[in-house]
Enzyme design. Structure first.
Site, PDB file in Angstrom:
ATOM      1  N   HIS A   1    -104.521 -62.988  -4.279  1.00  0.00           N
ATOM      2  CA  HIS A   1    -103.937 -61.505  -4.426  1.00  0.00           C
ATOM      3  C   HIS A   1    -102.458 -61.607  -5.045  1.00  0.00           C
ATOM      4  O   HIS A   1    -101.681 -61.463  -4.187  1.00  0.00           O
ATOM      5  CB  HIS A   1    -104.053 -60.733  -3.079  1.00  0.00           C
ATOM      6  CG  HIS A   1    -103.843 -59.372  -3.411  1.00  0.00           C
ATOM      7  ND1 HIS A   1    -104.189 -58.399  -2.140  1.00  0.00           N
ATOM      8  CD2 HIS A   1    -103.028 -58.733  -4.119  1.00  0.00           C
ATOM      9  CE1 HIS A   1    -103.767 -57.152  -2.614  1.00  0.00           C
ATOM     10  NE2 HIS A   1    -103.285 -57.447  -3.708  1.00  0.00           N
TER      11      HIS A   1
ATOM     12  N   HIS B   1    -100.456 -59.547  -8.623  1.00  0.00           N
ATOM     13  CA  HIS B   1    -100.399 -58.883  -9.714  1.00  0.00           C
ATOM     14  C   HIS B   1     -99.508 -59.629 -10.733  1.00  0.00           C
ATOM     15  O   HIS B   1     -98.464 -59.514 -10.337  1.00  0.00           O
ATOM     16  CB  HIS B   1    -100.152 -57.240  -9.472  1.00  0.00           C
ATOM     17  CG  HIS B   1    -101.037 -56.844  -8.377  1.00  0.00           C
ATOM     18  ND1 HIS B   1    -102.211 -56.131  -8.599  1.00  0.00           N
ATOM     19  CD2 HIS B   1    -101.157 -56.924  -7.020  1.00  0.00           C
ATOM     20  CE1 HIS B   1    -102.931 -55.532  -7.695  1.00  0.00           C
ATOM     21  NE2 HIS B   1    -102.131 -56.282  -6.780  1.00  0.00           N
TER      22      HIS B   1
ATOM     23  N   HIS C   1    -109.145 -53.437  -3.999  1.00  0.00           N
ATOM     24  CA  HIS C   1    -108.274 -53.305  -3.071  1.00  0.00           C
ATOM     25  C   HIS C   1    -108.742 -51.952  -2.092  1.00  0.00           C
ATOM     26  O   HIS C   1    -109.470 -51.212  -2.563  1.00  0.00           O
ATOM     27  CB  HIS C   1    -106.863 -52.511  -3.557  1.00  0.00           C
ATOM     28  CG  HIS C   1    -105.890 -53.479  -4.186  1.00  0.00           C
ATOM     29  ND1 HIS C   1    -106.352 -54.346  -5.126  1.00  0.00           N
ATOM     30  CD2 HIS C   1    -104.579 -53.501  -3.992  1.00  0.00           C
ATOM     31  CE1 HIS C   1    -105.127 -55.164  -5.373  1.00  0.00           C
ATOM     32  NE2 HIS C   1    -104.215 -54.741  -4.798  1.00  0.00           N
TER      33      HIS C   1
ATOM     34  N   GLU D   1    -105.438 -50.449   2.415  1.00  0.00           N
ATOM     35  CA  GLU D   1    -104.280 -51.036   2.407  1.00  0.00           C
ATOM     36  C   GLU D   1    -103.346 -49.766   3.043  1.00  0.00           C
ATOM     37  O   GLU D   1    -102.811 -49.781   4.213  1.00  0.00           O
ATOM     38  CB  GLU D   1    -103.644 -51.001   0.924  1.00  0.00           C
ATOM     39  CG  GLU D   1    -102.112 -51.569   0.961  1.00  0.00           C
ATOM     40  CD  GLU D   1    -101.488 -51.444  -0.628  1.00  0.00           C
ATOM     41  OE1 GLU D   1    -102.408 -51.109  -1.486  1.00  0.00           O
ATOM     42  OE2 GLU D   1    -100.466 -51.939  -0.688  1.00  0.00           O
TER      43      GLU D   1
ATOM     44  N   ASP E   1     -98.839 -60.521  -3.515  1.00  0.00           N
ATOM     45  CA  ASP E   1     -99.172 -59.061  -4.105  1.00  0.00           C
ATOM     46  C   ASP E   1     -98.314 -59.034  -5.434  1.00  0.00           C
ATOM     47  O   ASP E   1     -98.612 -59.144  -6.317  1.00  0.00           O
ATOM     48  CB  ASP E   1     -98.580 -58.038  -3.010  1.00  0.00           C
ATOM     49  CG  ASP E   1     -99.783 -56.813  -3.486  1.00  0.00           C
ATOM     50  OD1 ASP E   1    -100.508 -56.951  -4.382  1.00  0.00           O
ATOM     51  OD2 ASP E   1     -99.499 -55.826  -2.509  1.00  0.00           O
ATOM     52  N   ASP E   2     -96.982 -58.668  -5.230  1.00  0.00           N
ATOM     53  CA  ASP E   2     -95.971 -58.109  -6.310  1.00  0.00           C
ATOM     54  C   ASP E   2     -94.691 -59.020  -5.634  1.00  0.00           C
ATOM     55  O   ASP E   2     -93.764 -58.178  -5.473  1.00  0.00           O
ATOM     56  CB  ASP E   2     -96.036 -56.799  -6.492  1.00  0.00           C
ATOM     57  CG  ASP E   2     -97.172 -56.123  -6.811  1.00  0.00           C
ATOM     58  OD1 ASP E   2     -97.455 -56.054  -7.817  1.00  0.00           O
ATOM     59  OD2 ASP E   2     -97.847 -55.427  -5.961  1.00  0.00           O
TER      60      ASP E   2
HETATM   61  N1  ADE Z   1    -100.850 -52.789  -7.906  1.00  0.00           N
HETATM   62  C1  ADE Z   1     -99.854 -53.655  -7.792  1.00  0.00           C
HETATM   63  N2  ADE Z   1     -99.679 -53.802  -6.370  1.00  0.00           N
HETATM   64  C2  ADE Z   1    -100.287 -53.091  -5.754  1.00  0.00           C
HETATM   65  C3  ADE Z   1    -100.904 -52.548  -4.325  1.00  0.00           C
HETATM   66  N3  ADE Z   1    -100.214 -53.415  -3.393  1.00  0.00           N
HETATM   67  N4  ADE Z   1    -101.729 -51.917  -4.157  1.00  0.00           N
HETATM   68  C4  ADE Z   1    -102.328 -51.306  -5.027  1.00  0.00           C
HETATM   69  N5  ADE Z   1    -102.154 -51.370  -6.165  1.00  0.00           N
HETATM   70  C5  ADE Z   1    -101.237 -52.233  -6.683  1.00  0.00           C
HETATM   71 ZN    ZN Z   2    -102.312 -55.890  -4.629  1.00  0.00          ZN
END
Ligand code: ADE
Ligand code: ZN
Length: 330
Positions: free
Chosen positions: A16, A18, A200, A203, A281-282
């Site tokens: 996971h 991005h 997703h 969340e 994630d990011d």
């Molecule tokens: N795009 C990038 N990170 C995300 C996240 N945590 N939830 C939804 N969309 C995303």
């Molecule tokens: Zn994500």
């Protein structure tokens, strides 16, 4: 021999991630300069100071703005290669990378440019670093299903050229008010085309979105899924069917899904026998790459070596690698 070194040496997959979320402030500034783009921040420090999120949307606004510096194939390569170097340092052996083509095609960037830059880095990572990867083309759920179909149609002519990498479809962006049901038809089409499916869910959105992602979209993995805890019958289903939840602890704190890492339900989900793994994630926005996610979770939740081993094994088991290849790591 520290717990960090123990965890670094465990073979791990990241499922996971991005790729646009790996764009570090210094690279944002470098690419802005290279592409003659003026950023609304005078320097890196003031950009980074803006990384104070109140929820998912407040993050997404900055994340899409940051991605605006990506123009050329080389830009997409540089971003992706930087991630692979971090992945190598953290002991990642395989990664399944999400990318959001609509963020780029809406700005007039060709689909081919996006694919070519990311794929060149992924192939180089395989040959030079020994890290394998797959690509997950993700639809933006705040846009329409028609837009998702158009994106799929624009990408399909590239499928043969990138068949070693592009094997899966995902769904991300603003969750609340954009339920899985909105994308039922395009997911059915992707399934017919033979793509692996993830989305997703759970969340910020409710546990019912996790159910719907499984039942209406037929996904094999749930990205996040932490809100499943609100629905005991769903929890039982997830455990019985070993459905993978790709949990992102530092992300959940930064986006205020949980108040602190001590309150995160990762350990609870693990103890309930769910197939959870840890992901970043990011990472450029949330303050840590994969190994930091493992270590900060371990510290806050008192995870032991056995837990860390299980999390790492779950990540490989839940990957889309062929069975024989997984077994070399397990
Ligand atoms: N795009 C990038 N990170 C995300 C996240 N945590 N939830 C939804 N969309 C995303
Ligand atoms: Zn994500």
């Amino acid at each position: 021999f520290s717990l960090r070194e123990f965890t670094r040496q465990l073979p791990k997959a990241e499922l996971h991630l991005h790729i646009e979320g790996t764009l570090e402030p210094d690279l944002i500034f470098k690419l802005a300069q290279r592409n003659h783009i003026t950023l609304p921040y005078p320097d890196q420090a003031s950009l980074q100071a803006a990384y104070q999120f109140t929820d998912l949307q407040s993050f997404l606004d900055l994340y899409y703005a940051g991605a605006g510096v990506l123009i050329t194939e080389q830009d997409f390569f540089d971003m992706t290669w930087a991630y692979f170097l971090r992945a190598q340092a953290d002991g990642i052996v395989h990664t399944e990378i999400m990318f959001d083509p609509q963020t780029h095609t809406a700005r007039g960037i060709a689909m081919e440019t996006v694919f070519a830059g990311i794929a060149r880095a992924a192939r180089q990572a395989k040959s030079e670093l020994g890290i394998s990867s797959y690509l997950i083309l993700s639809f933006l759920r705040h846009l329409s299903q028609a837009d998702a179909f158009a994106t799929l149609d624009a990408a399909l002519p590239l499928r043969n050229q990138y068949s070693d990498l592009w094997i899966a479809i995902g769904l991300d962006s603003s969750e609340k008010g954009n339920p899985p049901a909105k994308f039922e038809k395009v997911y059915a089409r992707c399934r017919e085309l033979g793509f692996r499916l993830v989305a997703h869910a759970g969340e910020e959105g409710p546990a019912s979105y996790v159910r719907d992602a499984l039942q209406l979209l037929n996904v094999e993995r749930i990205d996040h899924g932490v809100r499943s805890q609100d629905d005991p019958a769903l929890m039982q289903y997830l455990a019985d069917h070993a459905i993978s939840l790709t949990v992102c602890p530092l992300s959940n704190i930064k986006l205020k899904v949980f108040d602190s890492l001590h309150q995160h339900n990762l350990k609870h989900l693990l103890d309930r026998g769910l197939n959870v793994c840890v992901n970043s994630d990011d990472p450029a926005y949330f303050g840590g790459y994969l190994l930091d996610n493992y270590m900060q979770s371990a510290q806050a939740l008192n995870l032991q070596q056995a837990d860390l081993r299980t999390l790492a094994a779950n990540s490989l088991r839940s990957s889309f690698l062929p069975k024989e290849q997984k077994q070399t790591w397990l």
